[in-house]
Design a protein around this motif. Sequence first.
Motif, PDB file in Angstrom:
ATOM      1  N   LEU A 178       0.853  -1.179   0.000  1.00 12.95           N
ATOM      2  CA  LEU A 178       0.000   0.000   0.000  1.00 12.95           C
ATOM      3  C   LEU A 178       0.892   1.233   0.000  1.00 12.95           C
ATOM      4  O   LEU A 178       1.747   1.385   0.872  1.00 12.95           O
ATOM      5  CB  LEU A 178      -0.915   0.016   1.229  1.00 12.95           C
ATOM      6  N   LEU A 179       0.690   2.082  -1.001  1.00 10.14           N
ATOM      7  CA  LEU A 179       1.393   3.358  -1.061  1.00 10.14           C
ATOM      8  C   LEU A 179       0.408   4.447  -0.676  1.00 10.14           C
ATOM      9  O   LEU A 179      -0.690   4.526  -1.227  1.00 10.14           O
ATOM     10  CB  LEU A 179       1.946   3.616  -2.467  1.00 10.14           C
ATOM     11  N   VAL A 180       0.800   5.298   0.258  1.00 13.38           N
ATOM     12  CA  VAL A 180      -0.081   6.327   0.803  1.00 13.38           C
ATOM     13  C   VAL A 180       0.604   7.678   0.681  1.00 13.38           C
ATOM     14  O   VAL A 180       1.808   7.801   0.899  1.00 13.38           O
ATOM     15  CB  VAL A 180      -0.397   6.035   2.296  1.00 13.38           C
ATOM     16  N   ARG A 181      -0.190   8.690   0.347  1.00 10.72           N
ATOM     17  CA  ARG A 181       0.301  10.066   0.376  1.00 10.72           C
ATOM     18  C   ARG A 181      -0.519  10.808   1.430  1.00 10.72           C
ATOM     19  O   ARG A 181      -1.735  10.754   1.434  1.00 10.72           O
ATOM     20  CB  ARG A 181       0.132  10.741  -0.985  1.00 10.72           C
ATOM     21  N   LEU A 182       0.193  11.469   2.343  1.00  9.23           N
ATOM     22  CA  LEU A 182      -0.441  12.262   3.386  1.00  9.23           C
ATOM     23  C   LEU A 182      -0.420  13.728   3.001  1.00  9.23           C
ATOM     24  O   LEU A 182       0.544  14.206   2.392  1.00  9.23           O
ATOM     25  CB  LEU A 182       0.297  12.080   4.720  1.00  9.23           C
ATOM     26  N   ALA A 183      -1.458  14.443   3.373  1.00  8.50           N
ATOM     27  CA  ALA A 183      -1.522  15.887   3.109  1.00  8.50           C
ATOM     28  C   ALA A 183      -0.317  16.552   3.762  1.00  8.50           C
ATOM     29  O   ALA A 183       0.042  16.250   4.905  1.00  8.50           O
ATOM     30  CB  ALA A 183      -2.824  16.463   3.657  1.00  8.50           C
ATOM     31  N   GLY A 184       0.346  17.428   3.023  1.00 14.76           N
ATOM     32  CA  GLY A 184       1.484  18.184   3.538  1.00 14.76           C
ATOM     33  C   GLY A 184       2.823  17.488   3.390  1.00 14.76           C
ATOM     34  O   GLY A 184       3.854  18.071   3.717  1.00 14.76           O
ATOM     35  N   ILE A 185       2.836  16.263   2.912  1.00 16.26           N
ATOM     36  CA  ILE A 185       4.100  15.534   2.697  1.00 16.26           C
ATOM     37  C   ILE A 185       4.307  15.472   1.187  1.00 16.26           C
ATOM     38  O   ILE A 185       3.653  14.695   0.489  1.00 16.26           O
ATOM     39  CB  ILE A 185       4.046  14.110   3.290  1.00 16.26           C
ATOM     40  N   ALA A 186       5.213  16.317   0.696  1.00 15.13           N
ATOM     41  CA  ALA A 186       5.319  16.497  -0.757  1.00 15.13           C
ATOM     42  C   ALA A 186       6.626  16.017  -1.366  1.00 15.13           C
ATOM     43  O   ALA A 186       6.763  16.023  -2.588  1.00 15.13           O
ATOM     44  CB  ALA A 186       5.108  17.974  -1.098  1.00 15.13           C
ATOM     45  N   ASP A 187       7.601  15.615  -0.534  1.00 14.53           N
ATOM     46  CA  ASP A 187       8.869  15.181  -1.128  1.00 14.53           C
ATOM     47  C   ASP A 187       9.468  14.029  -0.321  1.00 14.53           C
ATOM     48  O   ASP A 187       8.985  13.678   0.746  1.00 14.53           O
ATOM     49  CB  ASP A 187       9.854  16.348  -1.240  1.00 14.53           C
ATOM     50  N   ARG A 188      10.519  13.472  -0.868  1.00 13.91           N
ATOM     51  CA  ARG A 188      11.150  12.304  -0.254  1.00 13.91           C
ATOM     52  C   ARG A 188      11.702  12.603   1.139  1.00 13.91           C
ATOM     53  O   ARG A 188      11.595  11.773   2.044  1.00 13.91           O
ATOM     54  CB  ARG A 188      12.265  11.775  -1.168  1.00 13.91           C
ATOM     55  N   ASP A 189      12.296  13.763   1.337  1.00 13.41           N
ATOM     56  CA  ASP A 189      12.863  14.094   2.653  1.00 13.41           C
ATOM     57  C   ASP A 189      11.778  14.116   3.729  1.00 13.41           C
ATOM     58  O   ASP A 189      11.972  13.574   4.827  1.00 13.41           O
ATOM     59  CB  ASP A 189      13.576  15.448   2.618  1.00 13.41           C
TER      60      ASP A 189
END
Length: 177
Positions: A64-75
Amino acid sequence: MELVVGRVVKSHGVRGELVVEVRTDSPDERFAVGSQLVGRVGRGDQATDRDVTIEAARQHSGRLLVRLAGIADRDAADALRGMLLLVHSEALPDPEDPDEYHDHQLVGLRVLDTSGAVLGEVTEIVHTPASELLAISLTDGIDALVPFVSEMVPEVDLAGGTCVIDPPEGLLDLGTS
């Protein structure tokens, strides 16, 4: 009470996606776009919580790949490695099936044998690809795993705080001489 529904394993790609180890039977519901979870980093007194919002979630190569609001880059994603994703148990609806339970409902139940003798207490529900197991701390100090199937766990009484087990001979004899 907060329940763990996932754990961030690592970042994925350069746009802030996270690989999440799923720890819920309802990943489509828990990780739906717009879902609010609690993100916990650290342990014990050092733990810090923050509210997180699911912006996107997708399956990719069995993960499962998830994107959280406010997390926009690898760092930013790398900084969340190990973060637990939690939901408040009050937010969970009761299961529709009377033979289905949330893990937190079972943990802490007194375990009885079919004659009513106390054997121990449920300490955890272990999820495996094959089935769920009740982790039981027996009164003699030994821990045992019992498959959570009706043949071995014929009765669960949430109101009474007990479950009855009927394990096959020898299952609970581990560690004895």
